[in-house]
Design a protein around this motif. Structure first.
Motif: not given
Lengths: 509, 72
Positions: A201, A259, A276
């Motif tokens: 990510i 996210l 997230a």
């Protein structure tokens, strides 16, 4: 394991920002908290000692806290704080007197004690009617993220990620267009797949930051938003009213990465997902993308598991070497057994894991909890031709090796050391025959090296020959020479220079 | 007066060189000059052809466990 392009962490990105941008970043309490979480442990300790202390601190005093064996960690901590401009010279200007960046100090105090946080931790909306369950968010995030990874490994899919995601993948050189205009995974892309979900990510977000700069988006806005996402609470709805325009654009993109979740694209509410929440957590124990995803999925689907637990907690348990193998549950997903006869067994039913394996394994059969396959010259060559290197394949199998293989390797090594205490061999988790063969297959690919260029022959005397060949080797274009027969070969690029030189020198005579 | 000749320098081990020479025997249009045990000067346009021919020749010498299994 990861290659050079992924060395860049978010810390490095932050360090490279100009001090003015850093100062603007530090006005957001959420960002300060996130940066604090990313710092080394010792740095956290020092910041804590200084955050409520206005006066200067002597660097020697900090040093006294540290044992003499930990000098390296001490220097690392100081360096990381200095490069982020968190540590600045003391007010008195004396050498070795330091102080905390005043903007950072006041924001961080606010974050800790809950002063004016200026909405930087997001606005929670309480709505009893529209509750989104964490299970549903997990499902959504896993879906989005896995579809990106799936797309990269080229599994035939019904859903393709959105255009934004594709352009980001292309921009970050994880995929590139091949001759027919289709996107194809690159060498970097394969390395990317081998990383844990958190690193993946961040890799994408860092690329996003770079892309954002070219689109004239303010990096402070972008970073604040990313760090804010990391601080939000799972399962709560947040209002987008306080977001800047840039951040509203970002919200759409983050939705594509899984996210955040929104019920409709024009909705004013958004829900952060577990992906997230993982952003600024410093537990890095999530082993690989697919296993992380799987643990998210199993947590999300199993009704009786505690869904509030972060995915990292589950993975902590399965790495205990003393217990592995005794019960089926604690074998990490995707554990690979590789035999000396090139047969490979992977205990996984994640389509993603299987797709990654199929990049370099000839898969034969799939069972409910495992797949079997064989490493063949063709399967490895296919991977090599796709730009994947032998080392990457070996590294992948090594990190995913079944605990049994690891134990076997440890036993063999123990025996070897018993026989020969001076034995310098390392732990060989994979059968050396297979490792060597994969490397040989790679060597076989470039059995011939060819260079375009010019062969210089027919020199009248050795003086002429040595003059030109020396010149060619001095400018670094000489590829081969034969002193006896007086001939040498220069590269295409260097040819013009050598000919010019020859004309100048030979005309003079 | 020295002469410069355009070509592609191929670097390989002697065994591969022997194979390239064998490939060349059919038409004699690949190798421009044999330089030494490990170097050849070849026609730049033929480099790709050499590579594919080498792959084909070497694949013949590879034992493929899958073939055997599928036959049995």
């Amino acid at each position: 394991m990861s290659g050079a392009p992924f060395k860049a962490t978010v810390n490095e990105y932050l360090e490279d920002l100009p001090p003015q941008v850093q100062s603007r970043l530090y006005t957001s309490p959420a960002t300060c908290l996130a940066i604090y979480r990313l710092l080394p442990k010792l740095a956290k300790f020092f910041i804590m000692s200084m955050v409520f202390n206005e006066s200067d601190v002597s660097l020697r005093d900090l040093d006294r806290w540290v044992q003499s064996t930990a000098k390296f960690q001490f220097n690392e901590a100081i360096k990381s704080m200095k490069s982020l401009h968190l540590l600045i010279e003391g007010h008195s200007g004396q050498p070795f007197m330091i102080n905390l960046n005043s903007i950072f100090r006041s924001s961080f105090r606010n974050a800790l004690t809950g002063g004016e946080v200026n909405n930087s931790f997001g606005n929670v909306v309480d709505d009893e009617h529209e509750v989104v369950l964490p299970e549903m968010l997990d499902q959504y995030a896993a879906n989005k993220w896995e579809s990106i990874l799936h797309y990269m490994v080229g599994t035939p899919l019904t859903q393709t990620p959105s255009r934004n995601v594709l352009s980001l993948l292309q921009h970050s050189k994880l995929m590139e267009e091949n001759g027919t205009g289709e996107l194809q995974i690159t060498n970097e892309g394969f390395q990317f797949l081998l990383q844990d979900a958190n690193a993946q990510i961040w890799t994408l977000l860092l690329q996003y930051l770079r892309l954002a700069e070219t689109l004239q988006m303010d990096p402070v806005d972008v970073l604040n938003f990313i760090f804010m996402l990391g601080a939000l609470e799972l399962g709560k709805a947040y209002n987008d009213s306080h977001l800047s325009d840039t951040q509203k654009v970002m919200l759409q993109d983050m939705r594509d990465y899984g996210l955040v979740f929104q019920k409709a694209s024009n909705s004013t509410k958004f829900y952060p997902t577990r992906l997230a929440a993982m952003l600024t957590s410093d537990s890095m124990s999530i082993r690989s993308a697919s296993s992380a995803m799987n643990s998210v999925l199993t947590q999300g689907t199993a009704s009786n598991t505690k869904t509030d637990e972060p995915p990292a907690a589950k993975d902590d348990a399965d790495q205990d070497p003393g217990q592995v193998g005794t019960t089926a549950q604690i074998i990490p997903d995707g554990a690979v057994i590789l035999e000396t006869n090139f047969k490979i067994y992977s205990y996984s039913n994640s389509p993603l894991q299987i797709a990654i394996l199929s990049l370099f394994v000839h898969l034969k059969a799939r069972f409910t909890n495992m797949v079997t396959g064989q490493i063949t010259r063709d399967s490895v060559r296919r991977a090599l031709l796709n730009g994947i290197t032998a080392d990457q394949i070996i590294a992948y199998m090594e990190t995913h090796a079944h605990p049994q293989m690891r134990r076997l390797a440890e036993q063999t090594l123990d025996k070897k050391i018993e026989l020969d205490p001076n034995c310098k061999e390392g732990l060989q988790i994979l059968p050396p025959t297979v490792v060597d063969q994969i490397k040989l297959w790679q060597l076989e690919l470039d059995r011939i090296l060819s260079y375009d260029g010019y062969l210089f022959t027919d020199f009248d005397n050795s003086q002429e020959y040595s003059m030109l060949s020396n010149y060619a080797s001095d400018i670094g274009v000489l590829l081969w020479k034969d002193d006896k027969k007086r001939r040498f070969f220069v590269s295409q690029e260097g040819n013009a220079q050598v000919i010019d030189y020859a004309k100048r020198k030979l005309k003079k005579k | 007066m020295p002469r410069a000749r355009k070509g592609a320098l191929v670097k390989c081990d002697p065994s591969i060189k022997a194979l390239i020479i064998q490939i060349d025997t059919n038409k004699n249009d690949i190798i421009l000059e044999e330089l030494d045990d490990t170097h050849l000067l070849v026609d730049p346009a033929k480099v790709e052809f050499i590579k594919s021919e080498l792959n084909r020749l070497m694949a013949q010498n590879i034992y493929d466990p899958l073939d055997e299994e599928e036959e049995s």
